[in-house]
Design a protein around this motif. Structure first.
Motif, PDB file in Angstrom:
ATOM      1  N   THR A  19       0.856  -1.184   0.000  1.00  0.00           N
ATOM      2  CA  THR A  19       0.000   0.000   0.000  1.00  0.00           C
ATOM      3  C   THR A  19       0.888   1.229   0.000  1.00  0.00           C
ATOM      4  O   THR A  19       1.862   1.301   0.754  1.00  0.00           O
ATOM      5  CB  THR A  19      -0.904   0.015   1.255  1.00  0.00           C
ATOM      6  OG1 THR A  19      -1.647  -1.205   1.293  1.00  0.00           O
ATOM      7  CG2 THR A  19      -1.855   1.190   1.231  1.00  0.00           C
ATOM      8  N   TYR A  35       4.361   6.853   2.069  1.00  0.00           N
ATOM      9  CA  TYR A  35       4.193   5.889   3.157  1.00  0.00           C
ATOM     10  C   TYR A  35       3.997   4.502   2.554  1.00  0.00           C
ATOM     11  O   TYR A  35       3.053   4.278   1.790  1.00  0.00           O
ATOM     12  CB  TYR A  35       2.986   6.260   4.019  1.00  0.00           C
ATOM     13  CG  TYR A  35       3.179   7.553   4.767  1.00  0.00           C
ATOM     14  CD1 TYR A  35       3.693   7.554   6.056  1.00  0.00           C
ATOM     15  CD2 TYR A  35       2.876   8.778   4.175  1.00  0.00           C
ATOM     16  CE1 TYR A  35       3.890   8.735   6.749  1.00  0.00           C
ATOM     17  CE2 TYR A  35       3.074   9.976   4.852  1.00  0.00           C
ATOM     18  CZ  TYR A  35       3.582   9.943   6.136  1.00  0.00           C
ATOM     19  OH  TYR A  35       3.796  11.116   6.820  1.00  0.00           O
ATOM     20  N   SER A  37       3.454   0.391   3.094  1.00  0.00           N
ATOM     21  CA  SER A  37       2.953  -0.584   4.046  1.00  0.00           C
ATOM     22  C   SER A  37       2.862  -1.935   3.342  1.00  0.00           C
ATOM     23  O   SER A  37       2.279  -2.037   2.266  1.00  0.00           O
ATOM     24  CB  SER A  37       1.570  -0.150   4.546  1.00  0.00           C
ATOM     25  OG  SER A  37       1.074  -1.074   5.475  1.00  0.00           O
ATOM     26  N   GLY A  38       3.467  -2.952   3.954  1.00  0.00           N
ATOM     27  CA  GLY A  38       3.464  -4.277   3.359  1.00  0.00           C
ATOM     28  C   GLY A  38       4.876  -4.726   3.095  1.00  0.00           C
ATOM     29  O   GLY A  38       5.735  -4.623   3.968  1.00  0.00           O
ATOM     30  N   CYS A  67       9.197   4.095   5.896  1.00  0.00           N
ATOM     31  CA  CYS A  67       9.251   2.631   5.842  1.00  0.00           C
ATOM     32  C   CYS A  67       8.835   1.974   7.153  1.00  0.00           C
ATOM     33  O   CYS A  67       9.109   0.789   7.369  1.00  0.00           O
ATOM     34  CB  CYS A  67      10.665   2.206   5.457  1.00  0.00           C
ATOM     35  SG  CYS A  67      11.243   2.901   3.902  1.00  0.00           S
ATOM     36  N   SER A  68       8.178   2.718   8.039  1.00  0.00           N
ATOM     37  CA  SER A  68       7.842   2.176   9.358  1.00  0.00           C
ATOM     38  C   SER A  68       6.899   0.977   9.277  1.00  0.00           C
ATOM     39  O   SER A  68       6.913   0.128  10.153  1.00  0.00           O
ATOM     40  CB  SER A  68       7.243   3.262  10.253  1.00  0.00           C
ATOM     41  OG  SER A  68       6.030   3.739   9.706  1.00  0.00           O
ATOM     42  N   SER A  69       6.084   0.878   8.219  1.00  0.00           N
ATOM     43  CA  SER A  69       5.161  -0.250   8.065  1.00  0.00           C
ATOM     44  C   SER A  69       5.586  -1.180   6.938  1.00  0.00           C
ATOM     45  O   SER A  69       4.792  -1.971   6.443  1.00  0.00           O
ATOM     46  CB  SER A  69       3.742   0.265   7.795  1.00  0.00           C
ATOM     47  OG  SER A  69       3.279   0.992   8.906  1.00  0.00           O
ATOM     48  N   LEU A  70       6.839  -1.056   6.533  1.00  0.00           N
ATOM     49  CA  LEU A  70       7.379  -1.927   5.499  1.00  0.00           C
ATOM     50  C   LEU A  70       8.038  -3.104   6.209  1.00  0.00           C
ATOM     51  O   LEU A  70       9.030  -2.941   6.910  1.00  0.00           O
ATOM     52  CB  LEU A  70       8.389  -1.150   4.654  1.00  0.00           C
ATOM     53  CG  LEU A  70       8.842  -1.775   3.340  1.00  0.00           C
ATOM     54  CD1 LEU A  70       7.656  -1.998   2.402  1.00  0.00           C
ATOM     55  CD2 LEU A  70       9.871  -0.884   2.679  1.00  0.00           C
ATOM     56  N   ASN A  71       7.466  -4.295   6.038  1.00  0.00           N
ATOM     57  CA  ASN A  71       7.906  -5.472   6.787  1.00  0.00           C
ATOM     58  C   ASN A  71       9.062  -6.220   6.152  1.00  0.00           C
ATOM     59  O   ASN A  71       9.791  -6.933   6.836  1.00  0.00           O
ATOM     60  CB  ASN A  71       6.739  -6.440   6.958  1.00  0.00           C
ATOM     61  CG  ASN A  71       5.577  -5.775   7.652  1.00  0.00           C
ATOM     62  OD1 ASN A  71       5.769  -5.011   8.578  1.00  0.00           O
ATOM     63  ND2 ASN A  71       4.375  -6.051   7.183  1.00  0.00           N
TER      64      ASN A  71
END
Length: 182
Positions: A19, A35, A37-38, A67-71
């Motif tokens: 996302t 931002y 995410s994923g 990249c805080s929600s980039l796993n």
């Protein structure tokens, strides 16, 4: 915020694994927070590159990737970030990676890419990086250093944490070019 307001048609196609949300970077000329995410891997990296190319073509050349929600990022995903850097640099822009999770940062380090990117911990640091502009103070970089563990000669282009290509030790280099372990 609706991404289509910033870039017409941006949300027309989506990917379930990644996302992307956009927000203007106030105080940064042609700046945009992106931002993520994923995850980014071989299968969705072309989608990622297409979306960011769309951002750059819209005139945003100072990109702050949150990249805080980039796993997870594969080597192909990291390659995408280098493509963006090569796209914006000739236009006077730059790329900042923000709030990278430790396991993602480790991939950047292991592949030797952490030295090419401006990596910041907070949005304020990222904005300050761009507001400093092209005003540069005298710097000791680029610098050739010796690894304190294996004495291999290494080239450092900026301060930060790096992994020795010889013995794989993690080195820290400060703004003055002083090298320590860790």
């Amino acid at each position: 915020m609706d991404n289509n307001v910033l870039i017409s048609g941006f949300d027309n196609d989506k990917d379930d694994s990644l996302t992307i949300n956009l927000r203007r970077a106030e105080g940064v000329q042609n700046g945009l927070f992106i931002y993520l995410s994923g995850y980014i891997d071989t299968y969705n990296s072309s989608f990622f590159q297409k979306k960011v190319t769309q951002i750059i073509e819209a005139g945003f050349i100072n990109l702050i990737f949150n990249c805080s929600s980039l796993n997870y990022v594969s080597s192909t995903g990291i390659g995408s970030f280098t493509v963006f850097l090569k796209m914006v640099k000739p236009k006077g822009g730059d790329v900042v990676l923000l709030e990278i999770q430790p396991k993602v940062y480790e991939v950047f380090q292991l592949l030797g890419f952490s030295q090419f990117f401006n990596i910041k911990s907070t949005a304020d640091e990222a904005i300050a990086f761009f507001s400093e502009g092209t005003v540069t103070t005298s710097s000791v970089f680029p610098l050739v250093i010796s690894c304190p563990v294996c004495t291999k000669k290494l080239r450092a282009i900026k301060s930060g944490r790096f992994r020795c290509s010889g013995c794989k030790s993690i080195l820290a280099i400060n703004e003055n070019g002083e090298v320590t372990l860790g």
